[in-house]
Write a protein that holds these residues in place. Structure first.
Motif, short mmCIF file in Angstrom:
data_model
loop_
_atom_site.label_atom_id
_atom_site.label_comp_id
_atom_site.label_asym_id
_atom_site.label_seq_id
_atom_site.Cartn_x
_atom_site.Cartn_y
_atom_site.Cartn_z
N ALA A 131 37.51 35.22 39.20
CA ALA A 131 37.23 34.92 40.23
C ALA A 131 35.20 35.85 40.42
O ALA A 131 36.18 37.35 40.18
CB ALA A 131 37.55 34.92 41.63
N ALA A 132 34.74 35.39 40.82
CA ALA A 132 33.35 36.84 41.23
C ALA A 132 32.74 36.37 42.59
O ALA A 132 33.30 35.63 43.09
CB ALA A 132 33.10 36.50 40.21
N VAL A 133 32.56 37.62 43.21
CA VAL A 133 31.79 37.46 44.65
C VAL A 133 31.25 38.31 44.57
O VAL A 133 31.32 39.20 44.30
CB VAL A 133 33.25 37.13 45.58
N TYR A 134 29.15 37.56 44.91
CA TYR A 134 28.49 38.65 45.45
C TYR A 134 28.16 38.39 46.58
O TYR A 134 28.43 37.58 47.31
CB TYR A 134 27.47 38.51 44.70
N HIS B 150 28.71 43.74 44.70
CA HIS B 150 30.21 42.69 43.76
C HIS B 150 31.62 42.93 43.93
O HIS B 150 31.38 44.03 43.23
CB HIS B 150 28.90 42.12 42.49
N TRP B 151 32.00 42.12 43.12
CA TRP B 151 33.55 42.10 42.53
C TRP B 151 33.50 40.70 41.93
O TRP B 151 33.42 39.46 41.79
CB TRP B 151 34.59 42.26 44.21
N ALA C 10 28.64 35.14 50.97
CA ALA C 10 29.97 35.75 50.01
C ALA C 10 29.15 34.46 48.83
O ALA C 10 30.04 33.30 48.93
CB ALA C 10 30.90 35.19 50.14
N VAL C 11 28.45 34.49 47.91
CA VAL C 11 27.79 33.64 46.74
C VAL C 11 29.75 34.24 45.70
O VAL C 11 29.76 35.20 45.09
CB VAL C 11 26.67 33.97 45.77
N VAL C 12 30.14 32.73 45.51
CA VAL C 12 31.46 32.96 44.85
C VAL C 12 30.82 32.31 43.38
O VAL C 12 30.88 30.81 43.39
CB VAL C 12 32.67 31.62 45.42
#
Length: 326
Positions: free
Chosen positions: A40-43, A54-55, A22-24
């Protein structure tokens, strides 16, 4: 990477490597322990670094948004954003069972762990991987440890620096070739344990949330002798003024940002990082000005100005050039 490279990597992929990542990236109101997340973002990546999804979300920090000139998120923009407890489940779903990957991962993990503790929850993250540490394990020829430098090394174009979603994308695209390079070379990934907070207090507490020195039982980053500062010492820092290149800065006690990364930022800005306090020291940075460490005691005796880490990082953004440099 060519098809041949993919086939070779697939045939020799280390079985001990994690099954997913989870790349944060989080943007925050500042760097101190009581600062809050504003976005916040997560790949999510599979075991070989391929993007699954992604989110991204804004987060209402319930306080001043901090350095708007950096992240661009004003009070008005964040007013209608969800509170962290409202997005904690969605973020947990994306972290669950994966290694958290970030650039200076101790910072992102610390901020996330604190937010979950405030929400009386626990983040489902057991390991983290810092891409700065990985680049060092790989011996990448980088002049510094900035995300933009790592991205440029792999030909990744950054579109919106300090926007959590774009920073996470850039890091994900830079992490994949790093991961494949590590697999080809048989490099052990520098995984560290994430120790969640089980309770939270807004009162001062022991820092280094989730900190573990290294999987090698030593600092993940080897100490090294820094090059001499090229600028003359202009003297002491004047409270309320600007830092100037050549100033001698000393650090004491724990910091929210990894100490050596903070020192790197100071060196890159043209400051001289001192290992001790003397009459020539321009400034002492400490988050506990009332502690009786040798450095704080000497600073008091010499009349050396003392500021905390948050104030110092703000000053780092606008360091005046050395005399005669412009």
């Amino acid at each position: 990477m060519t098809m041949l490279d993919d086939q070779t990597t697939a045939a020799t992929w280390p079985t001990a490597y994690p099954e997913g990542y989870a790349v944060v990236d989080v943007e925050t109101t500042g760097l101190a322990r009581d600062d809050r997340i504003v976005s916040a973002a997560v790949y999510r990546l599979d075991s070989r670094g391929n993007v699954e999804d992604h989110w991204y979300t804004l987060v209402n920090p319930e306080r001043d948004p901090g350095p708007v000139w950096i992240h661009g998120l004003t009070t008005d923009v964040l007013a209608g954003a969800p509170l962290f407890p409202e997005i904690a489940g969605a973020l947990a779903e994306r972290l669950d069972g994966r290694v958290l990957v970030a650039h200076n991962a101790i910072f992102d993990w610390s901020m996330i762990a604190r937010e979950y503790a405030r929400a009386e929850r626990t983040a489902p993250t057991r390991q983290r991987l810092c891409t700065i540490a990985l680049s060092k394990e790989l011996g990448l020829p980088l002049p510094n440890h900035k995300l933009e430098t790592l991205a440029a090394h792999f030909g990744v174009v950054q579109e919106r620096a300090h926007h959590a979603l774009d920073d996470a994308r850039v890091l994900a695209e830079s992490f994949r070739p790093s991961l494949h390079a590590a697999a080809r070379s048989g490099v052990r990934l520098p995984l560290l344990e994430c120790r969640p907070l089980t309770e939270w207090s807004d009162a001062p507490a022991a820092p280094r949330v989730g900190y573990q020195a290294s999987y090698r039982q030593s600092s993940w980053r080897a100490s090294r002798k820094r090059p001499a500062c090229p600028y003359p010492n202009p003297g002491r820092y004047e409270p309320g003024g600007r830092l100037r290149q050549g100033m001698r800065v000393a650090f004491s006690g724990d910091t929210s940002v990894d100490r050596e990364l903070l020192e790197d930022r100071a060196v890159e800005a043209g400051l001289h990082v001192a290992t001790s306090v003397s009459r020539l020291t321009s400034l002492l940075v400490t988050n506990d000005q009332h502690s009786a460490t040798s450095k704080t005691v000497k600073a008091a005796s010499f009349g050396t100005p003392v500021i905390d880490e948050a104030a110092f990082t703000q000053l780092l953004r606008d360091v005046a050039p050395a005399a005669g440099q412009g």
